[in-house]
Design an enzyme around this catalytic site. Structure first.
Site, mmCIF file in Angstrom:
data_model
loop_
_atom_site.group_PDB
_atom_site.id
_atom_site.type_symbol
_atom_site.label_atom_id
_atom_site.label_comp_id
_atom_site.label_asym_id
_atom_site.label_seq_id
_atom_site.Cartn_x
_atom_site.Cartn_y
_atom_site.Cartn_z
ATOM 1 N N GLY A 1 -5.868 22.477 -20.802
ATOM 2 C CA GLY A 1 -6.884 22.560 -21.842
ATOM 3 C C GLY A 1 -6.861 21.357 -22.773
ATOM 4 N N GLU B 1 -5.164 -3.053 -4.530
ATOM 5 C CA GLU B 1 -4.604 -3.126 -3.174
ATOM 6 C C GLU B 1 -5.598 -2.596 -2.139
ATOM 7 O OE1 GLU B 1 -2.164 -4.830 -2.842
ATOM 8 O OE2 GLU B 1 -0.991 -4.698 -4.658
ATOM 9 N N ARG C 1 2.804 29.837 -21.058
ATOM 10 C CA ARG C 1 1.571 30.005 -21.829
ATOM 11 C C ARG C 1 1.069 31.450 -21.731
ATOM 12 N NH1 ARG C 1 -1.571 28.327 -26.066
ATOM 13 N NH2 ARG C 1 -3.807 28.469 -25.572
ATOM 14 N N ARG D 1 0.816 -1.218 0.000
ATOM 15 C CA ARG D 1 0.000 0.000 0.000
ATOM 16 C C ARG D 1 0.847 1.264 0.000
ATOM 17 N NH1 ARG D 1 -4.613 -2.876 3.718
ATOM 18 N NH2 ARG D 1 -5.913 -3.547 1.964
ATOM 19 N N SER E 1 -10.337 2.872 -2.190
ATOM 20 C CA SER E 1 -10.305 3.958 -1.202
ATOM 21 C C SER E 1 -11.293 3.708 -0.068
ATOM 22 C CB SER E 1 -10.628 5.288 -1.894
ATOM 23 O OG SER E 1 -9.604 5.633 -2.810
#
Length: 235
Positions: free
Chosen positions: A195, A219, A123, A98, A222
């Protein structure tokens, strides 16, 4: 010791890294009616007679396949740990795997963060750079904070494991949960800030966006990790 599939129809199961691995960790019931206390772990070579595998095409950062066990012979030399103690072997293995999944997830988050910092720095947008927009800068800062928090929790879980700390199950579950959920968040945010270009085949984020989903499931999903954490807290 009995074979993994003694008599009757062949037994099939999905397993990580099948059918490419050289050895497989296999759990088989060796004491019927004993529940978790009646399972034994075996290390089975891939070339053992009666063992075959087929790859499964699915979203995963590593191979997944289906193994078929048709009267596969195993001996006492193949046993991992003690007979009928396979559940303990499995839990000990998960306590190690884990945090390792968490480390892998942190790497994915870091890769997404790095490319986002680079992209937003160069950008052009609204008369400046994308990073000059406060909403963008704050989003990137949040991505960085969450990634670092996940990294530190993975380190803590790994240290606890190496030191044999009594709270390893809780720390391992926490590390896996936080790191994989963080990676999903960071990669998704990175795609949003890049984007449409991030959705092009071959783009790093397109790759990460596909691969980041699976670690939240294997594994122990959640939800399973939250259950383990709660059990340890109230235990």
């Amino acid at each position: 010791m009995p074979s993994s599939a003694a008599g009757g129809s062949p037994a099939r199961s999905g397993i990580s890294n099948a059918p490419e691995a050289d050895f497989y960790t296999v759990f088989a019931r060796t004491a019927p009616g004993a529940g978790a206390r009646g399972v034994t772990a075996f290390l089975v070579p891939a070339d053992r007679p009666g063992l075959t595998g087929t790859a499964v095409d699915m979203l995963s950062p590593h191979p997944i396949g289906t193994l078929t066990f048709d009267a596969v012979p195993v001996t006492a030399d193949d046993v991992l740990g003690e007979p009928n103690s396979g559940f303990r072997v499995a839990m000990t293995t998960l306590n190690l795997f884990r945090p390792s999944v968490g480390a892998f997830a942190v790497g994915m988050a870091q890769a997404a963060l790095d490319t986002t910092v680079e992209h937003t720095s160069r950008r052009d947008a609204f008369g400046g750079k994308l990073k000059d927009l406060q909403t963008v800068a704050h989003q990137v800062a949040e991505m960085a904070v969450r990634t670092e928090a996940a990294r530190l929790m993975v380190y803590a879980a790994a240290t606890a494991h190496d030191e044999g700390a009594p709270d390893v199950p809780k720390r391992a579950a926490m590390a896996k949960l936080l790191a994989t959920e963080t990676a999903q968040y960071v990669v998704d945010a990175a795609v949003q800030l890049h984007g449409a270009r991030a959705l092009r085949r071959g783009h790093l984020l397109e790759h990460l966006y596909r691969e980041v989903r699976a670690p939240r499931i294997y594994e122990g999903a959640s939800e399973v990790q939250r259950g383990i954490i709660a059990k340890e807290l109230y235990g």
